[in-house]
Design a protein around this motif. Structure first.
Motif, PDB file in Angstrom:
ATOM      1  N   ALA A  29       0.854  -1.187   0.000  1.00 38.62           N
ATOM      2  CA  ALA A  29       0.000   0.000   0.000  1.00 38.62           C
ATOM      3  C   ALA A  29       0.891   1.238   0.000  1.00 38.62           C
ATOM      4  O   ALA A  29       1.726   1.410   0.897  1.00 38.62           O
ATOM      5  N   ILE A  30       0.737   2.075  -1.013  1.00 39.47           N
ATOM      6  CA  ILE A  30       1.464   3.344  -1.049  1.00 39.47           C
ATOM      7  C   ILE A  30       0.566   4.388  -0.402  1.00 39.47           C
ATOM      8  O   ILE A  30      -0.539   4.660  -0.876  1.00 39.47           O
ATOM      9  N   VAL A  31       1.049   4.956   0.692  1.00 35.64           N
ATOM     10  CA  VAL A  31       0.205   5.779   1.556  1.00 35.64           C
ATOM     11  C   VAL A  31       0.847   7.142   1.772  1.00 35.64           C
ATOM     12  O   VAL A  31       2.044   7.228   2.079  1.00 35.64           O
ATOM     13  N   ARG A  32       0.058   8.179   1.635  1.00 34.39           N
ATOM     14  CA  ARG A  32       0.511   9.529   1.997  1.00 34.39           C
ATOM     15  C   ARG A  32       0.006   9.835   3.403  1.00 34.39           C
ATOM     16  O   ARG A  32      -1.198   9.773   3.666  1.00 34.39           O
ATOM     17  N   ALA A  42      -4.284   9.389   6.890  1.00 38.66           N
ATOM     18  CA  ALA A  42      -3.675   8.577   5.846  1.00 38.66           C
ATOM     19  C   ALA A  42      -4.534   8.576   4.594  1.00 38.66           C
ATOM     20  O   ALA A  42      -5.759   8.481   4.659  1.00 38.66           O
ATOM     21  N   GLU A  43      -3.870   8.671   3.447  1.00 34.01           N
ATOM     22  CA  GLU A  43      -4.541   8.606   2.150  1.00 34.01           C
ATOM     23  C   GLU A  43      -3.903   7.485   1.337  1.00 34.01           C
ATOM     24  O   GLU A  43      -2.697   7.492   1.096  1.00 34.01           O
ATOM     25  N   ALA A 166      -3.169  -4.440  14.417  1.00 30.63           N
ATOM     26  CA  ALA A 166      -4.207  -3.747  13.650  1.00 30.63           C
ATOM     27  C   ALA A 166      -4.981  -2.722  14.474  1.00 30.63           C
ATOM     28  O   ALA A 166      -5.367  -1.670  13.944  1.00 30.63           O
ATOM     29  N   PRO A 167      -5.227  -2.958  15.787  1.00 31.04           N
ATOM     30  CA  PRO A 167      -6.014  -1.990  16.560  1.00 31.04           C
ATOM     31  C   PRO A 167      -5.452  -0.579  16.563  1.00 31.04           C
ATOM     32  O   PRO A 167      -6.213   0.393  16.619  1.00 31.04           O
ATOM     33  N   TYR A 168      -4.128  -0.457  16.508  1.00 35.02           N
ATOM     34  CA  TYR A 168      -3.533   0.874  16.503  1.00 35.02           C
ATOM     35  C   TYR A 168      -3.978   1.651  15.266  1.00 35.02           C
ATOM     36  O   TYR A 168      -4.408   2.805  15.346  1.00 35.02           O
ATOM     37  N   GLY A 169      -3.902   0.988  14.100  1.00 32.26           N
ATOM     38  CA  GLY A 169      -4.349   1.636  12.876  1.00 32.26           C
ATOM     39  C   GLY A 169      -5.856   1.777  12.816  1.00 32.26           C
ATOM     40  O   GLY A 169      -6.376   2.776  12.295  1.00 32.26           O
ATOM     41  N   ASP A 356      -8.688  -5.239   1.092  1.00 32.27           N
ATOM     42  CA  ASP A 356      -7.440  -5.999   1.164  1.00 32.27           C
ATOM     43  C   ASP A 356      -6.249  -5.165   1.626  1.00 32.27           C
ATOM     44  O   ASP A 356      -5.217  -5.716   1.999  1.00 32.27           O
ATOM     45  N   ALA A 357      -6.381  -3.849   1.586  1.00 33.41           N
ATOM     46  CA  ALA A 357      -5.223  -2.979   1.794  1.00 33.41           C
ATOM     47  C   ALA A 357      -5.011  -2.568   3.241  1.00 33.41           C
ATOM     48  O   ALA A 357      -3.942  -2.056   3.590  1.00 33.41           O
ATOM     49  N   LYS A 358      -6.006  -2.792   4.108  1.00 34.81           N
ATOM     50  CA  LYS A 358      -5.975  -2.175   5.438  1.00 34.81           C
ATOM     51  C   LYS A 358      -4.719  -2.495   6.228  1.00 34.81           C
ATOM     52  O   LYS A 358      -4.084  -1.592   6.797  1.00 34.81           O
ATOM     53  N   GLU A 359      -4.317  -3.750   6.287  1.00 31.39           N
ATOM     54  CA  GLU A 359      -3.171  -4.093   7.131  1.00 31.39           C
ATOM     55  C   GLU A 359      -1.869  -3.507   6.585  1.00 31.39           C
ATOM     56  O   GLU A 359      -1.006  -3.087   7.355  1.00 31.39           O
ATOM     57  N   ALA A 360      -1.728  -3.451   5.271  1.00 26.63           N
ATOM     58  CA  ALA A 360      -0.545  -2.812   4.697  1.00 26.63           C
ATOM     59  C   ALA A 360      -0.539  -1.316   5.003  1.00 26.63           C
ATOM     60  O   ALA A 360       0.520  -0.729   5.268  1.00 26.63           O
ATOM     61  N   VAL A 361      -1.714  -0.683   4.975  1.00 28.00           N
ATOM     62  CA  VAL A 361      -1.820   0.731   5.342  1.00 28.00           C
ATOM     63  C   VAL A 361      -1.404   0.927   6.799  1.00 28.00           C
ATOM     64  O   VAL A 361      -0.689   1.882   7.149  1.00 28.00           O
ATOM     65  N   ILE A 362      -1.838   0.017   7.663  1.00 30.57           N
ATOM     66  CA  ILE A 362      -1.511   0.136   9.086  1.00 30.57           C
ATOM     67  C   ILE A 362      -0.005   0.030   9.307  1.00 30.57           C
ATOM     68  O   ILE A 362       0.574   0.774  10.117  1.00 30.57           O
ATOM     69  N   PHE A 363       0.662  -0.849   8.569  1.00 29.86           N
ATOM     70  CA  PHE A 363       2.111  -0.936   8.739  1.00 29.86           C
ATOM     71  C   PHE A 363       2.819   0.285   8.173  1.00 29.86           C
ATOM     72  O   PHE A 363       3.899   0.657   8.654  1.00 29.86           O
ATOM     73  N   ALA A 364       2.226   0.938   7.187  1.00 28.88           N
ATOM     74  CA  ALA A 364       2.764   2.223   6.750  1.00 28.88           C
ATOM     75  C   ALA A 364       2.688   3.241   7.893  1.00 28.88           C
ATOM     76  O   ALA A 364       3.639   4.000   8.131  1.00 28.88           O
ATOM     77  N   LEU A 365       1.568   3.256   8.611  1.00 31.45           N
ATOM     78  CA  LEU A 365       1.421   4.151   9.761  1.00 31.45           C
ATOM     79  C   LEU A 365       2.437   3.833  10.850  1.00 31.45           C
ATOM     80  O   LEU A 365       3.030   4.740  11.452  1.00 31.45           O
ATOM     81  N   LEU A 366       2.658   2.548  11.120  1.00 33.23           N
ATOM     82  CA  LEU A 366       3.623   2.153  12.148  1.00 33.23           C
ATOM     83  C   LEU A 366       5.039   2.601  11.784  1.00 33.23           C
ATOM     84  O   LEU A 366       5.797   3.082  12.633  1.00 33.23           O
ATOM     85  N   GLY A 367       5.403   2.439  10.505  1.00 27.96           N
ATOM     86  CA  GLY A 367       6.727   2.873  10.066  1.00 27.96           C
ATOM     87  C   GLY A 367       6.885   4.379  10.136  1.00 27.96           C
ATOM     88  O   GLY A 367       7.948   4.894  10.519  1.00 27.96           O
ATOM     89  N   ASN A 368       5.840   5.095   9.777  1.00 27.46           N
ATOM     90  CA  ASN A 368       5.865   6.551   9.856  1.00 27.46           C
ATOM     91  C   ASN A 368       6.084   7.017  11.292  1.00 27.46           C
ATOM     92  O   ASN A 368       6.862   7.936  11.564  1.00 27.46           O
ATOM     93  N   ASP A 369       5.403   6.364  12.241  1.00 26.00           N
ATOM     94  CA  ASP A 369       5.581   6.733  13.648  1.00 26.00           C
ATOM     95  C   ASP A 369       6.998   6.433  14.129  1.00 26.00           C
ATOM     96  O   ASP A 369       7.568   7.187  14.927  1.00 26.00           O
TER      97      ASP A 369
END
Length: 396
Positions: A29-32, A42-43, A166-169, A356-369
């Motif tokens: 997931a490519i996330v801004r 997140a977008e 997943a709960p964090y995201g 299908d993208a939610k968990e990949a988006v959440i890991f983008a958020l975790l990496g950003n943090d």
């Protein structure tokens, strides 16, 4: 901030990578992302998925057990999978019509091959631990991008179970000021996040509900001699009838009576469990259709039972939002709706998110943090003693 942004205040563009317990492929997931922490937004710019070929999936499955695995196999696959993840990143960026220069960071979950949230009581050297492979240094060198990964050990080091994340995201992406929501991800394993209306981090209730697609997929694979790896749309299950006596026996598993926080994986519901289920179903003379229907009903029953035991007595819930591969299984969704008449059951697609993208988006958020130095675990979900910054960094 560990990595300086292009310009102060600009958003971070992250490729989040997820390879889950279904072992079916890589989600990118490519996330801004604007900001960090629980106030981030997140977008989803692009979603890309790359399936594993059957032989590679079989090799990964062997690593997730003790019978056919070895230190040498784990060592080699750790590096090889890093290259596969790196290729998926480059393909996702190209598929989105973007350039490497447009991306700031890769954030990879890795592939879990063993998860031990509670130490073995009879082994003095056993320690709560987890192992995700797919070396982040390989990804970084292959893509030319900084990579954050190996998140789970940091949570376990402060007393958590290293799951669920997943709960964090879910709290960032789906909390609602007026309605209680329950996020149910159905990957290989099912995990839920209960968000009271207007929830804060200490009010979130989350845990693994048990098997998601794991048992269903294993059953379909066995019944078709490897020709099929999953029940597309739940069509096969829809032709059968669940065996209630066998279902009751399956629901007597001790995991379902264990209160949260709790997490599970292939160690409990993997290939040996599926083989045992198939043996019991065969002894009862069930048809293939009834076997798949019973496996699907098992997932639905374990999810609903988890809610009845641990969620509904504590959190008023109006909406159940299903994500992951299970969101495409119409028979499973129908079974959930029948078992949850007091709640509206929907998929995240109905709210504008790719299922299908939610968990990949959440890991983008975790990496950003991580790169912002912000604690990115949720102690209310994992059982950790305190918030902590999770992740490790590999530079290109």
């Amino acid at each position: 901030m560990i990595l300086a942004p292009r310009k102060q205040g600009e958003p971070t563009v992250v490729v989040g990578l997820m390879s889950g317990t279904s072992l079916d492929g890589i989600d990118a997931a490519i996330v801004r992302i604007h900001g960090s922490g629980l106030t981030a937004s997140a977008e989803l710019l692009h979603y890309y998925s790359r399936s594993y070929e059957p032989e590679f999936r079989r090799r990964l499955q062997e690593l997730c057990g003790t019978e056919h695995s070895s230190s040498a196999a784990v060592c080699s696959m750790n590096a090889y999978l890093g290259y596969r993840f790196g290729e998926a990143v480059l393909e996702a960026i190209a598929d989105a019509g973007m350039r490497i220069e447009d991306v700031d960071l890769v954030s990879s979950h890795g592939q879990t091959i063993w998860h031990l949230p509670v130490a073995e009581p009879d082994d003095p050297y056993s320690t709560p631990s987890t192992l995700q492979i797919g070396d982040i240094s390989v990804i970084a060198k292959h893509t030319g991008l900084p990579v954050v990964g190996d998140f789970r050990p940091a949570d376990m080091a402060v007393g958590g179970q290293g799951a669920p994340f997943a709960p964090y995201g879910d709290l960032i992406l789906f909390r609602h000021h007026e309605r209680g929501r329950l996020l149910q991800n159905v990957g290989g394993i099912g995990n839920c996040t209960a968000l009271p209306a207007g929830a804060g981090p200490s009010e979130v209730l989350a845990f693994d509900t048990g098997p998601g697609n794991m048992v269903i997929d294993a059953v379909v694979h066995a019944l078709t001699g490897g020709r099929l790896s999953y029940d597309e749309g739940g069509k096969w299950a829809a032709q059968g009838k669940p065996d209630q006596a066998l279902l009751d026996e399956m629901m007597s598993h001790a995991y379902f009576r264990t209160p949260p926080p709790k997490s599970t994986g292939r160690e409990l519901f993997g290939q040996p469990y599926a083989a045992s289920f198939l043996k019991a179903a065969s002894a009862r003379g069930l048809s293939d259709e009834d076997i798949v229907a019973t496996a699907t009903a098992f997932t639905a029953a374990s999810i609903a039972d988890s809610y009845e035991r641990y969620v509904f007595p504590r959190v008023p819930i109006a909406e159940v939002i299903v994500t992951g591969g299970g969101a495409h299984n119409r028979t499973l969704l129908h079974m959930l709706k029948e078992r949850l008449p007091g709640q509206k059951v929907m998929t995240s697609a109905e709210l504008g998110w790719n299922d299908d993208a939610k968990e990949a988006v959440i890991f983008a958020l975790l990496g950003n943090d991580f790169v912002h130095g912000v604690p990115n675990n949720l102690p209310a979900a994992t059982g950790a003693l305190r918030p902590t910054v999770m992740g490790k960094l590999a530079l290109p």
